[in-house]
Design an enzyme around this catalytic site. Structure first.
Site, PDB file in Angstrom:
ATOM      1  N   THR A   1      46.980   6.380  37.033  1.00  0.00           N
ATOM      2  CA  THR A   1      45.856   6.446  36.456  1.00  0.00           C
ATOM      3  C   THR A   1      45.836   7.342  35.020  1.00  0.00           C
ATOM      4  OG1 THR A   1      43.323   6.991  36.611  1.00  0.00           O
ATOM      5  CG2 THR A   1      44.785   8.548  37.483  1.00  0.00           C
ATOM      6  N   ALA A   2      44.920   7.099  34.052  1.00  0.00           N
ATOM      7  CA  ALA A   2      44.960   7.568  32.669  1.00  0.00           C
ATOM      8  C   ALA A   2      44.826   8.925  32.835  1.00  0.00           C
ATOM      9  CB  ALA A   2      43.894   6.902  31.880  1.00  0.00           C
TER      10      ALA A   2
ATOM     11  N   LYS B   1      37.316  -6.726  28.846  1.00  0.00           N
ATOM     12  CA  LYS B   1      36.162  -6.247  28.677  1.00  0.00           C
ATOM     13  C   LYS B   1      36.060  -5.450  27.504  1.00  0.00           C
ATOM     14  CE  LYS B   1      34.246  -7.071  33.550  1.00  0.00           C
ATOM     15  NZ  LYS B   1      33.981  -6.079  34.737  1.00  0.00           N
TER      16      LYS B   1
ATOM     17  N   MET C   1      36.246   6.343  29.566  1.00  0.00           N
ATOM     18  CA  MET C   1      35.055   5.522  28.857  1.00  0.00           C
ATOM     19  C   MET C   1      34.017   6.791  28.265  1.00  0.00           C
ATOM     20  SD  MET C   1      34.780   2.456  31.746  1.00  0.00           S
ATOM     21  CE  MET C   1      34.542   3.869  33.095  1.00  0.00           C
TER      22      MET C   1
ATOM     23  N   PRO D   1      48.925   3.643  32.470  1.00  0.00           N
ATOM     24  CA  PRO D   1      48.172   3.971  31.115  1.00  0.00           C
ATOM     25  C   PRO D   1      48.759   3.276  29.781  1.00  0.00           C
ATOM     26  CG  PRO D   1      49.429   5.816  31.874  1.00  0.00           C
ATOM     27  CD  PRO D   1      49.637   4.763  32.830  1.00  0.00           C
TER      28      PRO D   1
ATOM     29  N   ILE E   1      40.634   3.483  40.420  1.00  0.00           N
ATOM     30  CA  ILE E   1      39.933   4.602  39.707  1.00  0.00           C
ATOM     31  C   ILE E   1      39.445   4.055  38.467  1.00  0.00           C
ATOM     32  CG2 ILE E   1      40.482   6.749  38.465  1.00  0.00           C
ATOM     33  CD1 ILE E   1      41.009   7.082  41.348  1.00  0.00           C
TER      34      ILE E   1
ATOM     35  N   GLY F   1      44.615  -1.930  33.610  1.00  0.00           N
ATOM     36  CA  GLY F   1      45.263  -0.856  33.183  1.00  0.00           C
ATOM     37  C   GLY F   1      45.004   0.520  34.180  1.00  0.00           C
ATOM     38  N   GLY F   2      45.821   1.421  34.171  1.00  0.00           N
ATOM     39  CA  GLY F   2      45.756   2.459  35.180  1.00  0.00           C
ATOM     40  C   GLY F   2      45.863   2.158  36.683  1.00  0.00           C
TER      41      GLY F   2
ATOM     42  N   GLY G   1      46.966   7.155  24.946  1.00  0.00           N
ATOM     43  CA  GLY G   1      47.766   8.078  25.904  1.00  0.00           C
ATOM     44  C   GLY G   1      49.097   7.329  26.255  1.00  0.00           C
TER      45      GLY G   1
ATOM     46  N   ASP H   1      43.389  -7.354  32.339  1.00  0.00           N
ATOM     47  CA  ASP H   1      42.441  -6.947  31.410  1.00  0.00           C
ATOM     48  C   ASP H   1      42.969  -6.330  30.183  1.00  0.00           C
ATOM     49  OD1 ASP H   1      40.420  -6.917  33.411  1.00  0.00           O
ATOM     50  OD2 ASP H   1      40.995  -4.511  34.101  1.00  0.00           O
TER      51      ASP H   1
END
Length: 281
Positions: free
Chosen positions: A144-145, A83, A196, A38, A119, A114-115, A225, A61
């Site tokens: 994961t976040a 994106k 998101m 994250p 997931i 990321g993350g 975070g 990303d």
């Protein structure tokens, strides 16, 4: 025994990476889907670090943090396919094919996300495309976040007295609004984590309340975070969208909904002052 005896230093890390490399070689003509976590570079796994440092091409990303990016070899080709809402550099289908083309040309390709790749990272689509073209594809999980942001905020995702289950939910579907079973989400003793979800926060709160979740259900909005700029805003479900607008929350941000949010204490959120295990230099 002195606890520092167990501390990893640079030499120990190098030994671990070398031993792991003997088990799983990073070869040309392959794709590695790597979770960058994250944001906090120290949450990167040792395997992710090794694979990144072996890369010849890194397709990355938008949400990969600068400290993680700094670990990429200086001579590696970097390709930005990040994106943002309403701004996609490449369509997902083009990204899939890019990975295949690079690998078929003999490159050691790292797809840095990321993350965690699996997931809400579309890693499954990219792996399937590689497999259809007989390109070896491996996945290196990342924190994961939901897990990283909750831990960095001192909010447990499950708690024996408050939440018996946790659900990770996308706040953005293929056609805009998420296509989810709202009735199954709007139950007690369950923690909901929306990825998101900023743009659709009003709809999310409305649907959950319509399906039986109390408007007074606690909510945490976690912006950036695990990073030094982390910001945590607490509210309730009925005022979620208003609070996001009032505090001008920006992506990346995560929504945690459920009674576990009542355990959040700002004083418990601490940034590490330990010497980093590895540096980007």
């Amino acid at each position: 025994m002195n606890p520092s005896t167990y501390a990893l230093n640079h030499h120990h890390i190098a030994q671990i990476l070398t031993l792991d490399g003997q088990r799983t070689a990073v070869c040309g003509g392959e794709v590695w889907l790597v979770g960058a976590g994250p944001g906090d570079v120290e949450l990167l796994t040792l395997k992710a670090l090794r694979v990144i440092q072996c890369a010849e091409v890194v397709v990355y990303d938008r949400l990969v943090s600068a400290p993680v990016m700094a670990l990429i070899p200086a001579d590696a080709l970097r390709i930005d396919v990040g994106k943002a809402p309403g701004n996609h550099r490449l369509a997902q289908e083009d990204i899939n094919q890019l990975l295949v083309d690079l690998a078929l040309s003999g490159q050691r390709v790292v797809r840095l996300k990321g993350g965690d790749p699996f997931i809400f990272g579309r890693g499954g689509e990219e792996m399937a495309h590689c497999q259809r073209h007989n390109v070896p594809c491996h996945a290196v999980p990342g924190i994961t976040a939901a897990m990283g942001c909750a831990a960095a905020s001192g909010i447990p995702l499950t708690h024996r007295s408050l939440a018996q289950s946790v659900r990770f939910v996308t706040g953005h579907g293929a056609q805009g609004d998420p296509d989810v079973d709202w009735a199954s989400l709007a139950v007690e003793r369950q923690t909901l984590v929306f990825y998101m979800g900023l743009a659709s926060s009003g709809m999310i709160s409305q649907r959950l309340i319509q399906h039986g979740l109390s408007a007074s259900t606690p909510v945490a909005i976690i912006e950036r975070g695990t990073q030094p700029e982390q910001r945590v805003i607490t509210s309730v479900l009925g005022t979620l969208a208003m609070m996001i607008e009032l505090h001008a929350v920006e992506t990346p941000a995560l929504l945690i909904i459920g009674d576990v949010v009542t355990l959040y204490r700002e004083a418990n959120v601490m940034h590490s002052t330990l010497t980093p295990l590895f540096s980007a230099g």
